[in-house]
Design a protein around this motif. Structure first.
Motif, mmCIF file in Angstrom:
data_model
loop_
_atom_site.group_PDB
_atom_site.id
_atom_site.type_symbol
_atom_site.label_atom_id
_atom_site.label_comp_id
_atom_site.label_asym_id
_atom_site.label_seq_id
_atom_site.Cartn_x
_atom_site.Cartn_y
_atom_site.Cartn_z
ATOM 1 N N LYS A 1 -20.818 -0.931 3.744
ATOM 2 C CA LYS A 1 -22.074 -1.447 3.207
ATOM 3 C C LYS A 1 -23.241 -1.126 3.965
ATOM 4 C CE LYS A 1 -21.320 -6.216 4.459
ATOM 5 N NZ LYS A 1 -21.152 -7.527 4.110
ATOM 6 N N LYS B 1 -6.023 4.334 4.680
ATOM 7 C CA LYS B 1 -7.125 3.216 5.275
ATOM 8 C C LYS B 1 -6.530 2.537 6.089
ATOM 9 C CE LYS B 1 -11.089 5.410 3.507
ATOM 10 N NZ LYS B 1 -11.591 6.288 4.489
ATOM 11 N N ASP C 1 -15.710 2.315 11.332
ATOM 12 C CA ASP C 1 -15.054 1.088 10.815
ATOM 13 C C ASP C 1 -13.640 1.464 11.475
ATOM 14 O OD1 ASP C 1 -14.533 -1.241 8.923
ATOM 15 O OD2 ASP C 1 -13.001 0.194 8.443
ATOM 16 N N ASP D 1 -17.644 5.277 8.009
ATOM 17 C CA ASP D 1 -16.161 4.728 7.821
ATOM 18 C C ASP D 1 -15.259 5.311 9.150
ATOM 19 O OD1 ASP D 1 -13.769 4.147 5.819
ATOM 20 O OD2 ASP D 1 -13.413 6.368 6.374
ATOM 21 N N ARG E 1 0.686 -0.989 -0.020
ATOM 22 C CA ARG E 1 -0.018 -0.027 -0.064
ATOM 23 C C ARG E 1 0.798 1.120 -0.042
ATOM 24 N NH1 ARG E 1 -4.365 0.396 4.326
ATOM 25 N NH2 ARG E 1 -2.347 0.094 5.642
ATOM 26 N N GLY F 1 -6.467 -3.736 5.388
ATOM 27 C CA GLY F 1 -7.599 -4.647 5.151
ATOM 28 C C GLY F 1 -9.008 -3.882 4.856
ATOM 29 N N TRP F 2 -8.761 -2.440 4.760
ATOM 30 C CA TRP F 2 -10.048 -1.747 4.251
ATOM 31 C C TRP F 2 -10.382 -2.099 2.899
ATOM 32 C CZ3 TRP F 2 -11.749 1.701 0.997
ATOM 33 C CH2 TRP F 2 -13.004 2.401 0.988
ATOM 34 N N THR F 3 -11.850 -2.403 2.637
ATOM 35 C CA THR F 3 -12.398 -2.170 1.268
ATOM 36 C C THR F 3 -13.549 -1.520 1.441
ATOM 37 O OG1 THR F 3 -13.687 -4.271 1.701
ATOM 38 C CG2 THR F 3 -11.533 -4.615 0.877
ATOM 39 N N PRO F 4 -14.408 -1.064 0.487
ATOM 40 C CA PRO F 4 -15.432 -0.291 0.338
ATOM 41 C C PRO F 4 -16.647 -1.118 0.882
ATOM 42 C CG PRO F 4 -14.438 -0.024 -1.779
ATOM 43 C CD PRO F 4 -13.632 -1.069 -1.115
ATOM 44 N N ASP F 5 -16.440 -2.604 1.013
ATOM 45 C CA ASP F 5 -17.447 -3.261 1.666
ATOM 46 C C ASP F 5 -17.625 -2.690 3.357
ATOM 47 O OD1 ASP F 5 -17.889 -5.091 -0.378
ATOM 48 O OD2 ASP F 5 -16.814 -6.393 0.119
ATOM 49 N N ALA F 6 -16.657 -2.125 3.823
ATOM 50 C CA ALA F 6 -16.613 -1.756 5.307
ATOM 51 C C ALA F 6 -17.749 -0.832 5.397
ATOM 52 C CB ALA F 6 -15.372 -1.185 5.590
#
Length: 394
Positions: free
Chosen positions: A38, A28, A263, A260, A18, A31-36
């Motif tokens: 949802k 971020k 999270d 966010d 990263r 392990g962050w993805t936009p799924d965080a």
């Protein structure tokens, strides 16, 4: 130039997983993805019960993670840390004499606001150049004191919690935006603490937070000496507007950003809380320190180790060829270095702040993995070697 030709080192084989080293907005959490996001509370009013509950959760989790004392008030405010600091200055500054520390871009802005915009009659600006702190023994703690705990644009921080006396007559207003969640803050010695979501926990921009001690609340309730726009008002006819500190924001927040923030707070709790966050930042700084110690072309901008930031790690180039350049040429050399790094996808946003001396800046906060710092450092050698070879050949 007189320098001997510099041969660039071989291009490193390993890149950071990263390569994001911006000092704000910061990377971020791992392990962050936009799924965080949802489950974000979208398409609904933030004043609905669930919207208020999520905003309140940001407040309570933040206060708990930071160890904020009982009796303090914490609220979400507009316009990031800048909004948080300025709403306090406009409301409080001038009720007694003010000492303000100015040693980098943002602390300089607070000094300019107090001197040139609010035009306080009783103001002392304690200044120091980039890389140093003002002489803190000159602070008069019977006055209100405005200080930045960590200079994001200089890599210089307050050296210890004991730098602020346990007893003081005035209020201590602390801009902690690059220190919160990464450094020790002496809450019992402070009165106002501000930060933003976009720094140490890698949140999104535009949201600030302001924490108030009981003494600060009392001062706010005494009333401002000047009219305040709605977006700055923390009080009403009854005193402190306590709803703000339960999640009723002054203006409409982004509930996507709220999700966010939640999270990132949950992640911080899951890895061990504030102590784990601080340890990760210290490890990142230690890696850079060990690397700098073995190089003759680079040094920390901070003049002393005790004031060296573990989040906004600011470096200067000390090679003779670089020091012989004028300011514009130095900036151009840094731009060449950072452009090379970006082109190789080895590191982004590594140039020093635009108002700071030309140099490099690596964000080392807790959301940055130590392995990525380790992978970045050989690329800095490579980019420097490429630019140095070109410069000494010219």
């Amino acid at each position: 130039m007189d320098d001997q030709p510099v041969m660039p080192p071989a291009k490193p084989s390993r890149r950071p997983q990263r390569p994001y080293f911006s000092s704000g907005p910061c990377v971020k959490r791992p392990g962050w993805t936009p799924d965080a996001l949802k489950g974000a509370f979208l398409g609904r009013s933030h004043r609905a019960a669930e919207g208020r509950a999520r905003l309140h959760e940001v407040i309570t989790r933040s206060a708990s993670l930071l160890g904020m004392p009982e009796g303090w008030q914490l609220g979400i405010v507009p316009a990031s840390d800048t909004g948080a600091v300025e709403m306090i200055l406009w409301a409080i500054a001038g009720q007694r004499g003010v000492d303000v520390l100015s040693f980098e871009s943002f602390s300089g802005t607070w000094a300019q606001d107090l001197r040139d915009v609010l035009a306080l009659d009783d103001l002392r600006v304690l200044e120091a150049p980039y890389g140093s702190l003002p002489d803190m023994t000159q602070i008069d703690w019977s006055r209100d004191v405005v200080l930045t705990w960590n200079g994001t644009t200089s890599g210089v921080c307050i050296p210890s919690v004991e730098a602020v006396p346990a007893q003081h007559e005035g209020l201590v207003i602390c801009d902690a935006t690059s220190a919160a969640f990464a450094m020790d803050l002496p809450w019992e010695r402070l009165d106002v603490v501000t930060w933003s979501w976009q720094k140490a926990l890698g949140g999104e921009a535009a949201h600030g937070m302001v924490a108030l001690s009981p003494r600060a609340v009392q001062r706010l309730e005494e009333g401002s000496q000047r009219p305040l726009p709605k977006i700055f008002r923390l009080t009403n006819k009854k005193g402190l507007n306590e709803a703000i500190f339960r999640g009723d924001t002054i203006n409409t927040p982004s509930m996507l950003c709220v999700e966010d923030a939640l999270d990132s707070l949950r992640w911080a709790e899951s890895i061990g809380g504030l102590e784990a966050l601080k340890a990760r930042a210290r490890k990142n700084l230690a890696l850079v320190e060990a690397w700098v110690a073995q190089r003759d072309w680079v040094a920390f901008l901070s003049a002393t180790k005790e004031t060296r930031s573990c989040t906004s790690i600011c470096l200067k180039i000390t090679a003779p060829w670089f020091e012989a350049l004028d300011d514009a040429q130095r900036s151009a050399a840094i731009k060449k270095m950072t452009s090379l790094l970006e082109a190789e996808q080895a590191g982004y946003d590594l140039a020093g702040y635009r108002d700071a001396p030309a140099g490099l800046r690596i964000w080392g906060g807790a959301t940055v993995e130590a392995e990525d710092i380790e992978a970045l450092l050989p690329w800095l050698d490579w980019a420097y070697g490429c630019v140095a070879e070109e410069a000494v050949r010219a």
